[in-house]
Design a protein around this motif. Structure first.
Motif, PDB file in Angstrom:
ATOM      1  N   THR A 111      -3.948  -3.232  20.969  1.00 28.90           N
ATOM      2  CA  THR A 111      -5.286  -2.763  20.656  1.00 28.90           C
ATOM      3  C   THR A 111      -5.792  -3.582  19.467  1.00 28.90           C
ATOM      4  O   THR A 111      -5.016  -4.270  18.789  1.00 28.90           O
ATOM      5  N   GLU A 112      -7.075  -3.477  19.220  1.00 32.51           N
ATOM      6  CA  GLU A 112      -7.647  -4.192  18.083  1.00 32.51           C
ATOM      7  C   GLU A 112      -6.974  -3.765  16.779  1.00 32.51           C
ATOM      8  O   GLU A 112      -6.619  -4.608  15.941  1.00 32.51           O
ATOM      9  N   GLN A 113      -6.751  -2.465  16.614  1.00 36.99           N
ATOM     10  CA  GLN A 113      -6.109  -1.969  15.402  1.00 36.99           C
ATOM     11  C   GLN A 113      -4.694  -2.518  15.263  1.00 36.99           C
ATOM     12  O   GLN A 113      -4.284  -2.921  14.167  1.00 36.99           O
ATOM     13  N   MET A 114      -3.946  -2.561  16.363  1.00 39.30           N
ATOM     14  CA  MET A 114      -2.582  -3.084  16.328  1.00 39.30           C
ATOM     15  C   MET A 114      -2.570  -4.555  15.933  1.00 39.30           C
ATOM     16  O   MET A 114      -1.735  -4.994  15.135  1.00 39.30           O
ATOM     17  N   TYR A 115      -3.481  -5.315  16.506  1.00 40.50           N
ATOM     18  CA  TYR A 115      -3.573  -6.745  16.192  1.00 40.50           C
ATOM     19  C   TYR A 115      -3.777  -6.937  14.688  1.00 40.50           C
ATOM     20  O   TYR A 115      -3.084  -7.742  14.053  1.00 40.50           O
ATOM     21  N   TYR A 116      -4.719  -6.191  14.136  1.00 41.43           N
ATOM     22  CA  TYR A 116      -5.009  -6.361  12.713  1.00 41.43           C
ATOM     23  C   TYR A 116      -3.872  -5.888  11.821  1.00 41.43           C
ATOM     24  O   TYR A 116      -3.652  -6.461  10.745  1.00 41.43           O
ATOM     25  N   VAL A 117      -3.119  -4.887  12.239  1.00 42.88           N
ATOM     26  CA  VAL A 117      -1.960  -4.461  11.443  1.00 42.88           C
ATOM     27  C   VAL A 117      -0.926  -5.582  11.392  1.00 42.88           C
ATOM     28  O   VAL A 117      -0.415  -5.920  10.321  1.00 42.88           O
ATOM     29  N   LEU A 118      -0.630  -6.191  12.543  1.00 44.68           N
ATOM     30  CA  LEU A 118       0.318  -7.310  12.527  1.00 44.68           C
ATOM     31  C   LEU A 118      -0.208  -8.460  11.684  1.00 44.68           C
ATOM     32  O   LEU A 118       0.542  -9.079  10.919  1.00 44.68           O
ATOM     33  N   LEU A 119      -1.492  -8.747  11.814  1.00 40.49           N
ATOM     34  CA  LEU A 119      -2.100  -9.823  11.032  1.00 40.49           C
ATOM     35  C   LEU A 119      -1.971  -9.528   9.538  1.00 40.49           C
ATOM     36  O   LEU A 119      -1.613 -10.419   8.750  1.00 40.49           O
ATOM     37  N   VAL A 143      -1.513   1.675   2.230  1.00 34.31           N
ATOM     38  CA  VAL A 143      -2.912   1.688   1.790  1.00 34.31           C
ATOM     39  C   VAL A 143      -3.451   0.261   1.673  1.00 34.31           C
ATOM     40  O   VAL A 143      -4.629   0.012   1.963  1.00 34.31           O
ATOM     41  N   GLU A 144      -2.617  -0.684   1.287  1.00 30.89           N
ATOM     42  CA  GLU A 144      -3.040  -2.087   1.205  1.00 30.89           C
ATOM     43  C   GLU A 144      -3.355  -2.653   2.586  1.00 30.89           C
ATOM     44  O   GLU A 144      -4.273  -3.463   2.733  1.00 30.89           O
ATOM     45  N   ILE A 145      -2.601  -2.229   3.595  1.00 29.02           N
ATOM     46  CA  ILE A 145      -2.856  -2.668   4.970  1.00 29.02           C
ATOM     47  C   ILE A 145      -4.249  -2.226   5.383  1.00 29.02           C
ATOM     48  O   ILE A 145      -5.049  -3.026   5.868  1.00 29.02           O
ATOM     49  N   SER A 146      -4.540  -0.951   5.193  1.00 25.01           N
ATOM     50  CA  SER A 146      -5.849  -0.411   5.570  1.00 25.01           C
ATOM     51  C   SER A 146      -6.972  -1.104   4.818  1.00 25.01           C
ATOM     52  O   SER A 146      -7.997  -1.464   5.405  1.00 25.01           O
ATOM     53  N   GLN A 147      -6.804  -1.296   3.528  1.00 20.44           N
ATOM     54  CA  GLN A 147      -7.835  -1.954   2.718  1.00 20.44           C
ATOM     55  C   GLN A 147      -8.050  -3.396   3.157  1.00 20.44           C
ATOM     56  O   GLN A 147      -9.190  -3.859   3.256  1.00 20.44           O
ATOM     57  N   TYR A 148      -6.958  -4.112   3.424  1.00 20.78           N
ATOM     58  CA  TYR A 148      -7.058  -5.502   3.857  1.00 20.78           C
ATOM     59  C   TYR A 148      -7.842  -5.599   5.169  1.00 20.78           C
ATOM     60  O   TYR A 148      -8.727  -6.434   5.311  1.00 20.78           O
ATOM     61  N   ILE A 149      -7.508  -4.743   6.126  1.00 27.70           N
ATOM     62  CA  ILE A 149      -8.162  -4.777   7.439  1.00 27.70           C
ATOM     63  C   ILE A 149      -9.645  -4.441   7.304  1.00 27.70           C
ATOM     64  O   ILE A 149     -10.499  -5.116   7.881  1.00 27.70           O
ATOM     65  N   GLU A 150      -9.944  -3.424   6.543  1.00 25.84           N
ATOM     66  CA  GLU A 150     -11.347  -3.038   6.365  1.00 25.84           C
ATOM     67  C   GLU A 150     -12.144  -4.163   5.705  1.00 25.84           C
ATOM     68  O   GLU A 150     -13.265  -4.474   6.119  1.00 25.84           O
ATOM     69  N   GLN A 151     -11.553  -4.807   4.709  1.00 27.58           N
ATOM     70  CA  GLN A 151     -12.226  -5.926   4.028  1.00 27.58           C
ATOM     71  C   GLN A 151     -12.370  -7.123   4.966  1.00 27.58           C
ATOM     72  O   GLN A 151     -13.443  -7.724   5.053  1.00 27.58           O
ATOM     73  N   LEU A 152     -11.302  -7.478   5.669  1.00 28.53           N
ATOM     74  CA  LEU A 152     -11.321  -8.633   6.570  1.00 28.53           C
ATOM     75  C   LEU A 152     -12.374  -8.484   7.661  1.00 28.53           C
ATOM     76  O   LEU A 152     -13.056  -9.437   8.010  1.00 28.53           O
ATOM     77  N   THR A 153     -12.522  -7.262   8.191  1.00 32.05           N
ATOM     78  CA  THR A 153     -13.447  -7.019   9.301  1.00 32.05           C
ATOM     79  C   THR A 153     -14.810  -6.534   8.821  1.00 32.05           C
ATOM     80  O   THR A 153     -15.638  -6.120   9.633  1.00 32.05           O
ATOM     81  N   HIS A 154     -15.034  -6.568   7.510  1.00 31.70           N
ATOM     82  CA  HIS A 154     -16.308  -6.129   6.927  1.00 31.70           C
ATOM     83  C   HIS A 154     -16.647  -4.702   7.358  1.00 31.70           C
ATOM     84  O   HIS A 154     -17.796  -4.389   7.678  1.00 31.70           O
ATOM     85  N   GLY A 155     -15.628  -3.847   7.404  1.00 28.06           N
ATOM     86  CA  GLY A 155     -15.805  -2.442   7.709  1.00 28.06           C
ATOM     87  C   GLY A 155     -15.885  -2.100   9.192  1.00 28.06           C
ATOM     88  O   GLY A 155     -16.038  -0.938   9.550  1.00 28.06           O
ATOM     89  N   ARG A 156     -15.775  -3.087  10.053  1.00 28.37           N
ATOM     90  CA  ARG A 156     -15.837  -2.842  11.499  1.00 28.37           C
ATOM     91  C   ARG A 156     -14.606  -2.092  11.991  1.00 28.37           C
ATOM     92  O   ARG A 156     -14.691  -1.254  12.881  1.00 28.37           O
ATOM     93  N   VAL A 157     -13.449  -2.382  11.417  1.00 34.48           N
ATOM     94  CA  VAL A 157     -12.204  -1.702  11.791  1.00 34.48           C
ATOM     95  C   VAL A 157     -11.708  -0.926  10.574  1.00 34.48           C
ATOM     96  O   VAL A 157     -11.412  -1.513   9.539  1.00 34.48           O
ATOM     97  N   VAL A 158     -11.672   0.383  10.731  1.00 35.52           N
ATOM     98  CA  VAL A 158     -11.187   1.270   9.679  1.00 35.52           C
ATOM     99  C   VAL A 158     -10.049   2.097  10.264  1.00 35.52           C
ATOM    100  O   VAL A 158     -10.208   2.717  11.312  1.00 35.52           O
TER     101      VAL A 158
END
Length: 107
Positions: free
Chosen positions: A10-18, A27-42
């Protein structure tokens, strides 16, 4: 036909591995993903920790540190292979779209 679990991500899984190409706490994982995707993936905590648990079971990530309830994770070689496979799959989908007879980008 139903999706085979963990055959594609899934998109969320991809970003977690990334995100776990570098060691990070939850919490750093979530923050990184949200920042990288400009809030599109939370990712909420429940979703994140369900994904981390699946990935640990599959040996795609490993826990590096544990400080009370705070845990850090990093991608394994198996996880890197899966991330690369998914990346290649996404590139193939983009190429298929570009070559499509009904190219949605042509007007």
């Amino acid at each position: 036909m139903p999706r085979v679990q963990l055959k594609t991500l899934t998109e969320q899984m991809y970003y977690v591995l990334l995100a776990l190409k570098k060691e990070r706490y939850g919490v750093e994982i979530s923050q990184y993903i949200e920042q990288l995707t400009h809030g599109r993936v939370v990712l909420g905590p429940g979703t994140l920790y369900a994904i981390l648990s699946k990935f640990e079971d599959e040996k795609w990530i490993q826990e590096k540190k544990s400080e009370g309830r705070k845990r850090s994770y990093i991608i394994t070689n198996i996880g890197r292979i899966m991330l690369e496979k998914e990346y290649q799959h996404l590139l193939e989908m983009i190429e298929d779209t570009k070559q499509s007879e009904d190219d949605i980008y042509e007007t």
